[in-house]
Scaffold this motif. Structure first.
Motif, PDB file in Angstrom:
ATOM      1  N   PRO A  64      16.733   5.135   4.380  1.00 50.74           N
ATOM      2  CA  PRO A  64      17.308   5.020   3.152  1.00 50.74           C
ATOM      3  C   PRO A  64      18.502   5.134   2.311  1.00 50.74           C
ATOM      4  N   GLY A  65      18.606   4.288   1.697  1.00 49.90           N
ATOM      5  CA  GLY A  65      19.715   4.016   0.775  1.00 49.90           C
ATOM      6  C   GLY A  65      19.969   5.119  -0.514  1.00 49.90           C
ATOM      7  N   ARG A  66      20.865   5.119  -1.401  1.00 51.13           N
ATOM      8  CA  ARG A  66      20.125   6.010  -3.601  1.00 51.13           C
ATOM      9  C   ARG A  66      19.131   6.293  -2.999  1.00 51.13           C
ATOM     10  N   ILE A  67      18.379   6.163  -3.400  1.00 52.14           N
ATOM     11  CA  ILE A  67      16.582   6.999  -4.205  1.00 52.14           C
ATOM     12  C   ILE A  67      16.722   6.887  -5.953  1.00 52.14           C
ATOM     13  N   SER A  68      16.046   5.867  -6.625  1.00 54.74           N
ATOM     14  CA  SER A  68      15.899   6.464  -7.344  1.00 54.74           C
ATOM     15  C   SER A  68      15.211   7.281  -8.429  1.00 54.74           C
ATOM     16  N   ARG A  69      15.655   7.471  -9.508  1.00 55.96           N
ATOM     17  CA  ARG A  69      14.454   8.304  -9.982  1.00 55.96           C
ATOM     18  C   ARG A  69      13.380   8.099  -9.913  1.00 55.96           C
ATOM     19  N   ASP A  70      12.101   6.551 -10.735  1.00 51.01           N
ATOM     20  CA  ASP A  70      11.765   6.208  -9.946  1.00 51.01           C
ATOM     21  C   ASP A  70      11.201   6.319  -8.820  1.00 51.01           C
ATOM     22  N   GLY A  71      11.932   5.639  -8.006  1.00 48.61           N
ATOM     23  CA  GLY A  71      11.254   5.682  -6.491  1.00 48.61           C
ATOM     24  C   GLY A  71      10.524   6.892  -6.015  1.00 48.61           C
ATOM     25  N   ARG A  72      11.901   8.442  -6.308  1.00 47.11           N
ATOM     26  CA  ARG A  72      11.459   9.585  -6.092  1.00 47.11           C
ATOM     27  C   ARG A  72       9.370   9.372  -6.582  1.00 47.11           C
ATOM     28  N   ALA A  73       9.868   9.844  -8.027  1.00 50.81           N
ATOM     29  CA  ALA A  73       7.892   9.428  -8.242  1.00 50.81           C
ATOM     30  C   ALA A  73       7.241   9.032  -7.620  1.00 50.81           C
ATOM     31  N   ARG A  74       7.077   7.424  -7.175  1.00 51.82           N
ATOM     32  CA  ARG A  74       6.850   6.708  -6.327  1.00 51.82           C
ATOM     33  C   ARG A  74       5.953   8.218  -4.857  1.00 51.82           C
ATOM     34  N   LEU A  75       7.575   8.150  -4.420  1.00 50.28           N
ATOM     35  CA  LEU A  75       7.224   8.735  -2.676  1.00 50.28           C
ATOM     36  C   LEU A  75       6.896  10.219  -3.457  1.00 50.28           C
ATOM     37  N   SER A  76       6.502  11.162  -4.726  1.00 45.29           N
ATOM     38  CA  SER A  76       6.212  11.991  -4.086  1.00 45.29           C
ATOM     39  C   SER A  76       4.651  12.463  -5.127  1.00 45.29           C
ATOM     40  N   ASN A  77       4.022  10.880  -5.692  1.00 49.36           N
ATOM     41  CA  ASN A  77       3.082  10.734  -5.757  1.00 49.36           C
ATOM     42  C   ASN A  77       1.964  10.099  -4.822  1.00 49.36           C
ATOM     43  N   LEU A  78       2.769   9.532  -3.863  1.00 49.62           N
ATOM     44  CA  LEU A  78       2.131   9.219  -2.231  1.00 49.62           C
ATOM     45  C   LEU A  78       1.943  10.233  -1.825  1.00 49.62           C
ATOM     46  N   MET A  79       2.512  10.831  -1.476  1.00 51.28           N
ATOM     47  CA  MET A  79       2.707  12.469  -0.896  1.00 51.28           C
ATOM     48  C   MET A  79       1.445  12.621  -1.716  1.00 51.28           C
ATOM     49  N   GLY A  80       1.395  13.235  -2.860  1.00 50.35           N
ATOM     50  CA  GLY A  80       0.779  13.044  -3.561  1.00 50.35           C
ATOM     51  C   GLY A  80      -1.211  13.089  -2.749  1.00 50.35           C
ATOM     52  N   ILE A  81      -1.235  11.955  -2.347  1.00 45.20           N
ATOM     53  CA  ILE A  81      -2.451  11.449  -2.464  1.00 45.20           C
ATOM     54  C   ILE A  81      -2.673  11.694  -1.178  1.00 45.20           C
ATOM     55  N   HIS A  82      -1.115  11.363  -0.125  1.00 51.35           N
ATOM     56  CA  HIS A  82      -1.669  11.910   1.730  1.00 51.35           C
ATOM     57  C   HIS A  82      -2.573  13.420   1.183  1.00 51.35           C
ATOM     58  N   LYS A  83      -1.676  14.515   0.724  1.00 51.78           N
ATOM     59  CA  LYS A  83      -1.984  15.365   0.534  1.00 51.78           C
ATOM     60  C   LYS A  83      -3.761  15.681  -0.082  1.00 51.78           C
ATOM     61  N   ALA A  84      -3.854  15.066  -1.163  1.00 47.30           N
ATOM     62  CA  ALA A  84      -5.618  15.114  -1.401  1.00 47.30           C
ATOM     63  C   ALA A  84      -6.625  14.464  -0.284  1.00 47.30           C
ATOM     64  N   LEU A  85      -6.141  13.183   0.213  1.00 49.80           N
ATOM     65  CA  LEU A  85      -7.097  12.975   1.100  1.00 49.80           C
ATOM     66  C   LEU A  85      -7.416  13.706   2.301  1.00 49.80           C
ATOM     67  N   ARG A  86      -5.857  14.355   2.767  1.00 55.63           N
ATOM     68  CA  ARG A  86      -6.429  15.407   3.967  1.00 55.63           C
ATOM     69  C   ARG A  86      -7.101  16.807   3.359  1.00 55.63           C
ATOM     70  N   ILE A  87      -6.972  16.767   2.147  1.00 53.01           N
ATOM     71  CA  ILE A  87      -8.041  18.621   1.891  1.00 53.01           C
ATOM     72  C   ILE A  87      -9.442  17.340   1.946  1.00 53.01           C
ATOM     73  N   ILE A  88      -9.609  16.248   0.866  1.00 51.80           N
ATOM     74  CA  ILE A  88     -11.164  15.761   0.529  1.00 51.80           C
ATOM     75  C   ILE A  88     -11.723  16.032   2.513  1.00 51.80           C
ATOM     76  N   PHE A  89     -11.105  15.423   3.219  1.00 49.02           N
ATOM     77  CA  PHE A  89     -11.248  14.060   4.054  1.00 49.02           C
ATOM     78  C   PHE A  89     -11.187  15.680   5.767  1.00 49.02           C
ATOM     79  N   THR A  90     -11.892  16.164   6.414  1.00 52.99           N
ATOM     80  CA  THR A  90     -11.644  16.768   7.318  1.00 52.99           C
ATOM     81  C   THR A  90     -11.231  15.937   8.717  1.00 52.99           C
ATOM     82  N   GLU A  91     -11.804  14.313   8.681  1.00 54.48           N
ATOM     83  CA  GLU A  91     -11.527  13.444   9.795  1.00 54.48           C
ATOM     84  C   GLU A  91     -10.142  12.615   9.211  1.00 54.48           C
TER      85      GLU A  91
END
Length: 137
Positions: A64-91
């Protein structure tokens, strides 16, 4: 003799620490892996990150090049979605498949359909839903 000093006990306003460039780059690499698990096209991935497909492909190949504030927020929320799915689904596969499944909470659309609306708030909507489903914090 000792003198009493006034101690300020008022809490300071919350201020989140900004995401560093190194952290943003790490989240980008993790998002690339996640996009692979979700079986996204480059066009879909670029939409989620709000960037031109050409730039996404270059970043994917070269880092990646320079990641904007919006881009960082998008990435953070995508990681949060992934984390939530890993908590909800054991598989893990069930969580990856959930992204594409129709959902009554989204009027029959899939979470991916909602996120592909392209706005940061679309991604945040999915994250808020998952956080509520898993019991929040």
């Amino acid at each position: 003799m000792l003198a009493l000093e006034r101690v300020d006990t008022a809490p300071e306003a919350f201020r989140a620490d900004p995401v560093t460039e190194a952290e943003a780059a790490a989240m980008f690499r993790a998002a690339l892996n996640l996009f692979g698990k979700w079986e996204l096209t480059d066009e879909q991935s670029a939409t989620l990150l709000d960037m031109p497909v050409r730039s996404f492909r270059r970043w994917k190949a070269e880092g990646p090049g320079r990641i904007s504030r919006d881009g960082r927020a998008r990435l953070s929320n995508l990681m949060g979605i992934h984390k939530a799915l890993r908590i909800i689904f054991t598989e893990p596969q069930r969580g990856y498949a959930w992204i594409r499944a129709g959902n009554s909470a989204f009027a029959g659309a899939s979470a991916l359909d909602v996120m592909l609306g392209g706005e940061l708030t679309d991604i945040m909507r999915v994250r808020r839903y998952l956080d509520a489903e898993r019991g929040g914090w």
